[in-house]
Motif scaffolding. Structure first.
Motif, PDB file in Angstrom:
ATOM      1  N   GLU A   1       8.291  10.156   4.792  1.00  0.00           N
ATOM      2  CA  GLU A   1       8.888  11.438   4.380  1.00  0.00           C
ATOM      3  C   GLU A   1       8.689  11.667   2.889  1.00  0.00           C
ATOM      4  OE1 GLU A   1      10.263  13.789   6.194  1.00  0.00           O
ATOM      5  OE2 GLU A   1      10.271  12.776   8.136  1.00  0.00           O
ATOM      6  N   MET A   2       8.195  10.649   2.197  1.00  0.00           N
ATOM      7  CA  MET A   2       7.786  10.784   0.793  1.00  0.00           C
ATOM      8  C   MET A   2       6.623   9.816   0.597  1.00  0.00           C
ATOM      9  SD  MET A   2      10.665   8.572  -1.359  1.00  0.00           S
ATOM     10  CE  MET A   2      12.109   9.516  -0.887  1.00  0.00           C
ATOM     11  N   ASP A   3       5.874   9.966  -0.483  1.00  0.00           N
ATOM     12  CA  ASP A   3       4.829   8.978  -0.778  1.00  0.00           C
ATOM     13  C   ASP A   3       5.539   7.649  -1.023  1.00  0.00           C
ATOM     14  OD1 ASP A   3       3.152  11.121  -0.615  1.00  0.00           O
ATOM     15  OD2 ASP A   3       2.526  11.103  -2.719  1.00  0.00           O
ATOM     16  N   THR A   4       5.285   6.676  -0.153  1.00  0.00           N
ATOM     17  CA  THR A   4       6.071   5.450  -0.154  1.00  0.00           C
ATOM     18  C   THR A   4       5.187   4.240  -0.408  1.00  0.00           C
ATOM     19  OG1 THR A   4       7.581   6.433   1.473  1.00  0.00           O
ATOM     20  CG2 THR A   4       7.680   4.053   1.196  1.00  0.00           C
ATOM     21  N   LEU A   5       5.536   3.477  -1.425  1.00  0.00           N
ATOM     22  CA  LEU A   5       4.892   2.179  -1.625  1.00  0.00           C
ATOM     23  C   LEU A   5       5.587   1.186  -0.695  1.00  0.00           C
ATOM     24  CD1 LEU A   5       3.079   0.113  -3.124  1.00  0.00           C
ATOM     25  CD2 LEU A   5       4.936  -0.121  -4.804  1.00  0.00           C
TER      26      LEU A   5
ATOM     27  N   ALA B   1       6.796   5.974  -4.348  1.00  0.00           N
ATOM     28  CA  ALA B   1       5.573   5.653  -5.100  1.00  0.00           C
ATOM     29  C   ALA B   1       5.553   6.343  -6.456  1.00  0.00           C
ATOM     30  CB  ALA B   1       4.343   6.050  -4.275  1.00  0.00           C
ATOM     31  N   ALA B   2       6.208   7.503  -6.555  1.00  0.00           N
ATOM     32  CA  ALA B   2       6.198   8.256  -7.814  1.00  0.00           C
ATOM     33  C   ALA B   2       7.276   7.780  -8.782  1.00  0.00           C
ATOM     34  CB  ALA B   2       6.390   9.748  -7.525  1.00  0.00           C
ATOM     35  N   ASN B   3       8.296   7.136  -8.272  1.00  0.00           N
ATOM     36  CA  ASN B   3       9.429   6.710  -9.099  1.00  0.00           C
ATOM     37  C   ASN B   3      10.077   5.494  -8.462  1.00  0.00           C
ATOM     38  OD1 ASN B   3      11.756   6.376 -10.596  1.00  0.00           O
ATOM     39  ND2 ASN B   3      12.872   8.004  -9.519  1.00  0.00           N
ATOM     40  N   PRO B   4       9.518   4.290  -8.740  1.00  0.00           N
ATOM     41  CA  PRO B   4       9.950   3.096  -7.988  1.00  0.00           C
ATOM     42  C   PRO B   4      11.410   2.683  -8.224  1.00  0.00           C
ATOM     43  CG  PRO B   4       7.861   2.724  -9.126  1.00  0.00           C
ATOM     44  CD  PRO B   4       8.403   4.016  -9.646  1.00  0.00           C
ATOM     45  N   GLU B   5      12.097   3.328  -9.183  1.00  0.00           N
ATOM     46  CA  GLU B   5      13.537   3.033  -9.287  1.00  0.00           C
ATOM     47  C   GLU B   5      14.271   3.551  -8.051  1.00  0.00           C
ATOM     48  OE1 GLU B   5      15.560   4.008 -12.916  1.00  0.00           O
ATOM     49  OE2 GLU B   5      14.786   2.191 -13.866  1.00  0.00           O
ATOM     50  N   GLU B   6      13.632   4.479  -7.339  1.00  0.00           N
ATOM     51  CA  GLU B   6      14.157   4.861  -6.029  1.00  0.00           C
ATOM     52  C   GLU B   6      13.546   3.920  -5.011  1.00  0.00           C
ATOM     53  OE1 GLU B   6      13.568   8.932  -4.697  1.00  0.00           O
ATOM     54  OE2 GLU B   6      14.926   8.575  -2.983  1.00  0.00           O
ATOM     55  N   ARG B   7      14.388   3.224  -4.266  1.00  0.00           N
ATOM     56  CA  ARG B   7      13.904   2.198  -3.362  1.00  0.00           C
ATOM     57  C   ARG B   7      14.799   2.076  -2.133  1.00  0.00           C
ATOM     58  NH1 ARG B   7      14.641  -1.928  -7.705  1.00  0.00           N
ATOM     59  NH2 ARG B   7      13.096  -0.607  -8.652  1.00  0.00           N
ATOM     60  N   TYR B   8      14.284   1.355  -1.149  1.00  0.00           N
ATOM     61  CA  TYR B   8      15.019   1.176   0.110  1.00  0.00           C
ATOM     62  C   TYR B   8      16.402   0.618  -0.133  1.00  0.00           C
ATOM     63  CZ  TYR B   8      16.341  -0.712   4.662  1.00  0.00           C
ATOM     64  OH  TYR B   8      17.025  -1.005   5.813  1.00  0.00           O
ATOM     65  N   SER B   9      17.355   1.143   0.603  1.00  0.00           N
ATOM     66  CA  SER B   9      18.722   0.625   0.572  1.00  0.00           C
ATOM     67  C   SER B   9      19.158   0.311   1.993  1.00  0.00           C
ATOM     68  CB  SER B   9      19.677   1.654  -0.045  1.00  0.00           C
ATOM     69  OG  SER B   9      21.025   1.286   0.220  1.00  0.00           O
ATOM     70  N   ALA B  10      19.308  -0.981   2.278  1.00  0.00           N
ATOM     71  CA  ALA B  10      19.810  -1.376   3.603  1.00  0.00           C
ATOM     72  C   ALA B  10      21.197  -0.795   3.822  1.00  0.00           C
ATOM     73  CB  ALA B  10      19.842  -2.901   3.715  1.00  0.00           C
TER      74      ALA B  10
ATOM     75  N   GLY C   1       0.839  -1.192   0.000  1.00  0.00           N
ATOM     76  CA  GLY C   1       0.000   0.000   0.000  1.00  0.00           C
ATOM     77  C   GLY C   1       0.870   1.236   0.000  1.00  0.00           C
ATOM     78  N   VAL C   2       0.289   2.333  -0.457  1.00  0.00           N
ATOM     79  CA  VAL C   2       1.027   3.600  -0.478  1.00  0.00           C
ATOM     80  C   VAL C   2       0.738   4.357   0.820  1.00  0.00           C
ATOM     81  CG1 VAL C   2       1.289   5.837  -1.606  1.00  0.00           C
ATOM     82  CG2 VAL C   2       1.041   3.748  -2.995  1.00  0.00           C
ATOM     83  N   VAL C   3       1.811   4.707   1.517  1.00  0.00           N
ATOM     84  CA  VAL C   3       1.709   5.558   2.698  1.00  0.00           C
ATOM     85  C   VAL C   3       2.158   6.951   2.259  1.00  0.00           C
ATOM     86  CG1 VAL C   3       2.438   5.915   5.083  1.00  0.00           C
ATOM     87  CG2 VAL C   3       2.214   3.580   4.172  1.00  0.00           C
ATOM     88  N   LYS C   4       1.232   7.902   2.319  1.00  0.00           N
ATOM     89  CA  LYS C   4       1.529   9.238   1.798  1.00  0.00           C
ATOM     90  C   LYS C   4       2.419  10.011   2.761  1.00  0.00           C
ATOM     91  CE  LYS C   4      -2.152   9.945  -1.474  1.00  0.00           C
ATOM     92  NZ  LYS C   4      -3.511   9.526  -1.108  1.00  0.00           N
ATOM     93  N   LYS C   5       3.171  10.932   2.193  1.00  0.00           N
ATOM     94  CA  LYS C   5       4.039  11.797   3.001  1.00  0.00           C
ATOM     95  C   LYS C   5       3.232  12.396   4.154  1.00  0.00           C
ATOM     96  CE  LYS C   5       6.645  16.137   2.365  1.00  0.00           C
ATOM     97  NZ  LYS C   5       7.761  16.011   3.255  1.00  0.00           N
ATOM     98  N   GLY C   6       3.759  12.266   5.364  1.00  0.00           N
ATOM     99  CA  GLY C   6       3.072  12.793   6.545  1.00  0.00           C
ATOM    100  C   GLY C   6       2.206  11.772   7.263  1.00  0.00           C
ATOM    101  N   GLN C   7       1.870  10.673   6.566  1.00  0.00           N
ATOM    102  CA  GLN C   7       1.120   9.609   7.219  1.00  0.00           C
ATOM    103  C   GLN C   7       2.072   8.695   8.003  1.00  0.00           C
ATOM    104  OE1 GLN C   7      -1.050   7.729   3.978  1.00  0.00           O
ATOM    105  NE2 GLN C   7      -2.785   9.136   4.210  1.00  0.00           N
ATOM    106  N   ILE C   8       1.499   7.988   8.951  1.00  0.00           N
ATOM    107  CA  ILE C   8       2.291   7.053   9.766  1.00  0.00           C
ATOM    108  C   ILE C   8       1.759   5.636   9.560  1.00  0.00           C
ATOM    109  CG2 ILE C   8       2.804   6.318  12.141  1.00  0.00           C
ATOM    110  CD1 ILE C   8       2.923   9.278  12.903  1.00  0.00           C
ATOM    111  N   LEU C   9       2.671   4.737   9.266  1.00  0.00           N
ATOM    112  CA  LEU C   9       2.326   3.316   9.173  1.00  0.00           C
ATOM    113  C   LEU C   9       2.754   2.637  10.465  1.00  0.00           C
ATOM    114  CD1 LEU C   9       1.575   0.639   7.674  1.00  0.00           C
ATOM    115  CD2 LEU C   9       3.951   0.600   6.848  1.00  0.00           C
TER     116      LEU C   9
END
Ligand SMILES: [Zn+2]
Lengths: 277, 216
Positions: free
Chosen positions: B182-186, B56-65, B30-38
């Protein structure tokens, strides 16, 4: 506008261009590879398939056929070889650092360890390692991390970052950003301390240290020689790494690395199985 | 052992915009919008929640451990951790954590790595990588989008000589983490179906995800 009389006509430009060709610099490929000098003991010139030196910031991408040995030599002791690896025939299969450390029950790399793919198979075996300090945790430097340390980190700047170097290597094989998987860094050690803290080992290696990798399938490797992201020095410091690859026999059924652990045996079994059909 | 009471939505500040129980062994995204808390709640205790984040806007940007660990110079995720992207941006921040530390070096279980870890007989057991791939497929993404992940509520100590392993969990029923976007996050989660190691107490159980946003 150039008014240099030597290149004022196309033929003079041709002569000028051709006169440069014998230039030797310390970081360049040896072509043909069989003319490479200072080979590892027991390696004959005819078996050398690739010899190239990367200076600070340089990168390369190359396919190693199964059975090929690749020796990475830390010529002056201060290199950092960022490394990515893929199944060259099917690059959707790639290095999985988490599986590599989890399956082998240890976060550190060294002689006898395997570099595993995300499909439960062996990409590379570490058959020699005189250094022992490598990094499976920190990943590549980036434009931002280099800019913080050196003022600039753009790919075109004097301080290119490992992530952009990986990207360029991958693009030349039709791959892209999504293929920059978590990677390993050779010759710069990072240790996990009490409480999970990361410790960078400042003098991880010495001149002449080498790591030798054996390709267990056809492997595309991408190597970038750039300062480690946790290296605290604010001067872009990275000495040359030499890559020398040569033909070798296929891994035997009783190979000591293959039979070392139940996990390694199954990883090689899976790799053998992949080549059956 | 003290049993923590399950979290009721009424105990949460802000307006609840999503409240979902992820069945044991199942994926969720699910998408958690900027400012929302999961909030991710370990309902029954010691249940690993494998998790990958995408812009969410550009999935080539993704989590990096790697970037997350480098930024805090520590392998464990905890209160205050900035979850970093491959582009060096903060994606989410851990704003509450009733557990204390979570893993991000252990990766996600897969059918293929299970065969190395436990034997060829485990090839057809369900695994996190299957969940991730399935869920990425719903978002027109695929295997190239697999990357490093977080394992909420999972315990992977590293000893002095580098020895590591997934060991008995330190979580308990009702433990949770809050992640401020901190950003719209999938957010893609695999409720880990692993049954061969202690990451789920050898018994996969449900997780609950609650998304809230500030009132007014
Ligand atoms: Zn799992």
């Amino acid at each position: 506008m150039s008014t240099d009389p030597h290149v004022s006509t196309p033929l003079k430009a041709r002569d000028h261009a051709r006169a440069q060709a014998s230039t030797v610099v310390r970081a360049m490929p040896t072509i043909p590879a069989s003319t490479a000098k200072d080979l590892p003991a027991g390696v004959t010139a005819q078996d050398v398939v690739w010899d190239e030196t990367l200076d600070a910031g340089d990168y390369c991408a190359r396919i190693l056929k199964a059975g090929t040995r690749l020796r990475l030599t830390n010529l002056e002791g201060d290199a950092c070889a960022n490394l990515l690896a893929y199944n060259a025939d099917r690059p959707i299969e790639r290095i999985n650092v988490a599986d590599t450390i989890k399956v082998q029950w240890n976060a550190y790399l060294g002689k006898g360890k395997l570099i595993l793919s995300d499909m439960g198979r062996v990409l590379l075996s570490i058959i020699e390692d005189t250094c022992g300090n490598h990094d499976t945790i920190c990943g590549p430097s980036t434009e931002k991390s280099n800019a913080r340390k050196f003022g600039h980190g753009e790919n075109y700047s004097p301080y290119p970052n490992a992530r952009d170097r990986f990207l360029l290597g991958l693009l030349k094989f039709g791959l892209g950003k999504k293929d920059i998987a978590p990677n390993i860094n050779l010759f710069k050690g990072v240790r996990v301390g009490e409480g999970g803290g990361l410790q960078f080992i400042p003098r991880s290696s010495k001149p002449g240290d080498y790591v030798e990798l054996r390709a267990e399938m056809n492997v595309l490797i991408v190597v970038a020689n750039t300062p480690h992201v946790l290296d605290p020095r604010t001067k872009y410091t990275c000495t040359p790494v030499r890559l020398t690859a040569y033909r070798g026999p296929a891994t035997a059924q009783d190979d000591p690395i293959r039979v070392a652990t139940p996990e390694s045996a199954r990883a090689f079994q899976n790799t053998d199985d992949y080549f059956l059909s | 052992m003290t049993m923590t009471m399950p979290i009721e939505p009424s105990a949460i500040e802000g307006k609840v915009v999503l409240d979902h129980v992820i069945p044991s062994r199942a994926p969720w995204s699910g998408v958690v919008k900027k400012g929302q808390i999961l909030r991710i709640v370990d309902l029954e205790g010691n249940q690993s929640g494998d998790c990958i984040l995408y812009n969410a806007a550009n999935p080539e940007e993704r989590y990096s451990a790697a970037q997350t660990m480098v930024a805090q110079k520590n392998i464990f995720l905890a209160l205050g951790t900035n979850l970093m992207s491959n582009e060096g941006n903060v994606m989410m921040v851990v704003t509450a954590d009733t557990l204390g530390r979570h893993d991000t070096i252990g990766g996600a279980c897969s059918c293929e790595s299970n065969t190395l870890r436990y034997g060829h007989h485990t090839k057809h057991q369900h695994a996190c990588t299957e969940n991730f791939l399935y869920e990425l497929g719903q978002h027109v993404m695929g295997k190239r989008d697999m990357t490093s992940n977080i394992n909420w509520f999972m315990n992977v100590p590293v000893e002095a000589d580098g020895t590591l392993g997934i060991v008995d969990g330190i979580s308990a029923p009702g433990k949770y983490v809050d992640l401020l976007a901190e950003m719209d996050t999938l957010v893609v989660i695999s409720n880990c179906p692993q049954i061969n190691n202690p990451c789920n107490g050898f018994n996969p159980t449900p997780l609950r995800v609650i998304v809230t946003e500030p009132r007014g």
